[in-house]
Write a protein that holds these residues in place. Structure first.
Motif, PDB file in Angstrom:
ATOM      1  N   ALA A   6       0.843  -1.202   0.000  1.00 45.82           N
ATOM      2  CA  ALA A   6       0.000   0.000   0.000  1.00 45.82           C
ATOM      3  C   ALA A   6       0.876   1.249   0.000  1.00 45.82           C
ATOM      4  CB  ALA A   6      -0.931  -0.011   1.211  1.00 45.82           C
ATOM      5  N   TRP A   7       1.936   1.231   0.784  1.00 48.13           N
ATOM      6  CA  TRP A   7       2.842   2.377   0.846  1.00 48.13           C
ATOM      7  C   TRP A   7       3.534   2.597  -0.499  1.00 48.13           C
ATOM      8  CZ3 TRP A   7       3.175   6.640   3.220  1.00 48.13           C
ATOM      9  CH2 TRP A   7       4.355   7.388   3.211  1.00 48.13           C
ATOM     10  N   ASP A   8       3.955   1.506  -1.129  1.00 53.15           N
ATOM     11  CA  ASP A   8       4.590   1.613  -2.452  1.00 53.15           C
ATOM     12  C   ASP A   8       3.638   2.240  -3.465  1.00 53.15           C
ATOM     13  OD1 ASP A   8       6.957   0.548  -1.519  1.00 53.15           O
ATOM     14  OD2 ASP A   8       6.600  -1.460  -2.345  1.00 53.15           O
ATOM     15  N   GLY A 123      -7.710   5.687 -12.843  1.00 49.36           N
ATOM     16  CA  GLY A 123      -7.938   4.741 -13.932  1.00 49.36           C
ATOM     17  C   GLY A 123      -6.982   3.558 -13.910  1.00 49.36           C
ATOM     18  N   ASP A 124      -5.950   3.639 -13.088  1.00 44.98           N
ATOM     19  CA  ASP A 124      -4.984   2.549 -12.944  1.00 44.98           C
ATOM     20  C   ASP A 124      -5.428   1.692 -11.759  1.00 44.98           C
ATOM     21  OD1 ASP A 124      -2.811   0.916 -12.256  1.00 44.98           O
ATOM     22  OD2 ASP A 124      -1.322   2.470 -12.716  1.00 44.98           O
ATOM     23  N   LEU A 128      -5.914   2.882  -7.733  1.00 50.80           N
ATOM     24  CA  LEU A 128      -7.272   3.313  -7.381  1.00 50.80           C
ATOM     25  C   LEU A 128      -7.465   3.414  -5.872  1.00 50.80           C
ATOM     26  CD1 LEU A 128     -10.118   4.129  -8.093  1.00 50.80           C
ATOM     27  CD2 LEU A 128     -10.704   1.697  -8.286  1.00 50.80           C
ATOM     28  N   GLN A 129      -7.006   2.442  -5.126  1.00 50.37           N
ATOM     29  CA  GLN A 129      -7.177   2.456  -3.670  1.00 50.37           C
ATOM     30  C   GLN A 129      -6.432   3.633  -3.036  1.00 50.37           C
ATOM     31  OE1 GLN A 129      -6.122  -1.209  -1.739  1.00 50.37           O
ATOM     32  NE2 GLN A 129      -7.103  -0.623   0.171  1.00 50.37           N
ATOM     33  N   VAL A 134      -6.655   9.112  -0.626  1.00 49.72           N
ATOM     34  CA  VAL A 134      -6.314  10.540  -0.644  1.00 49.72           C
ATOM     35  C   VAL A 134      -7.587  11.372  -0.695  1.00 49.72           C
ATOM     36  CG1 VAL A 134      -5.294  12.370  -2.051  1.00 49.72           C
ATOM     37  CG2 VAL A 134      -4.025  10.259  -1.632  1.00 49.72           C
ATOM     38  N   ARG A 135      -8.456  11.030  -1.579  1.00 51.71           N
ATOM     39  CA  ARG A 135      -9.692  11.815  -1.728  1.00 51.71           C
ATOM     40  C   ARG A 135     -10.603  11.656  -0.507  1.00 51.71           C
ATOM     41  NH1 ARG A 135     -10.592  11.420  -8.250  1.00 51.71           N
ATOM     42  NH2 ARG A 135      -9.538  13.401  -8.626  1.00 51.71           N
ATOM     43  N   GLY A 136     -10.599  10.491   0.108  1.00 48.30           N
ATOM     44  CA  GLY A 136     -11.404  10.295   1.317  1.00 48.30           C
ATOM     45  C   GLY A 136     -10.884  11.098   2.486  1.00 48.30           C
ATOM     46  N   ALA A 137      -9.568  11.312   2.505  1.00 44.91           N
ATOM     47  CA  ALA A 137      -8.961  12.064   3.606  1.00 44.91           C
ATOM     48  C   ALA A 137      -9.291  13.545   3.514  1.00 44.91           C
ATOM     49  CB  ALA A 137      -7.432  11.879   3.574  1.00 44.91           C
TER      50      ALA A 137
END
Length: 139
Positions: A6-8, A123-124, A128-129, A134-137
Motif C-alpha cells: 500500500a505504501w509503495d 484509472g490505474d 485506485l485504492q 487521498v480523496r477520502g482524507a
C-alpha cells in the motif's frame, strides 16, 4: 507485506502527481512546486508570513533549501525577509502583494492539474485504492 505494498502504491501516486504539478506550474507560471507551496503557506499565514523554520517544516524542506528558495522568491519580488520583533535572531519570510497575485494566478492551475492527475491515476487499478484514500482524507 500489505502495508508495504500500500505504501509503495502511495509513493507511485505521489510521484506521478508531483511530476504533473511541477511541470504545469513551471510551464504555465514559471513557479516551482515548492515555491507555489511556500506562497500558499505565506498567503494563509498570520500577517502574511512565517518564520523560516516554520516555512521549512510547512513545505517539507530543510533549512538550507528553504533559504535558497526564499532567495529566489525575493529576487522575483514575491517575498521579503523581515526580522522578528521579539527575537532579532528570528527571520520571517513575508509575502508581497506581487506574491499574493502570483499565488492567486497559479492556484487554479494547481487545483485543476491535481484533480486531473488524481482522475488519471484512478484509472490505474493498482492506484485506485491510493487515490480513494487521498480523496477520502480530504472529504
Amino acid at each position: 507485506m500489505i502495508d508495504e505494498q500500500a505504501w509503495d502504491r502511495m509513493l507511485v501516486l505521489h510521484a506521478r502527481v508531483e511530476q504533473e504539478l511541477a511541470k504545469a506550474l513551471q510551464r504555465r507560471h514559471g513557479v516551482g512546486l515548492s515555491e507555489y507551496r511556500a506562497l500558499a503557506r505565506l498567503a494563509h499565514g498570520p500577517r502574511g508570513g512565517l518564520r523560516m523554520q516554520e516555512l521549512a517544516e510547512a513545505v517539507g524542506l530543510n533549512q538550507s533549501s528553504v533559504s535558497r528558495m526564499c532567495a529566489r522568491l525575493e529576487d522575483a519580488g514575491l517575498t521579503i525577509r523581515d526580522l522578528c520583533e521579539e527575537d532579532r535572531r528570528g527571520v520571517y519570510s513575508m509575502i508581497t502583494p506581487a506574491g499574493r497575485t502570483r499565488f492567486t494566478e497559479t492556484q487554479p492551475t494547481y487545483r485543476a492539474v491535481l484533480q486531473a492527475a488524481l482522475d488519471k491515476a484512478a484509472g490505474d487499478p493498482e492506484l485506485l485504492q491510493a487515490v480513494t484514500a487521498v480523496r477520502g482524507a480530504t472529504s
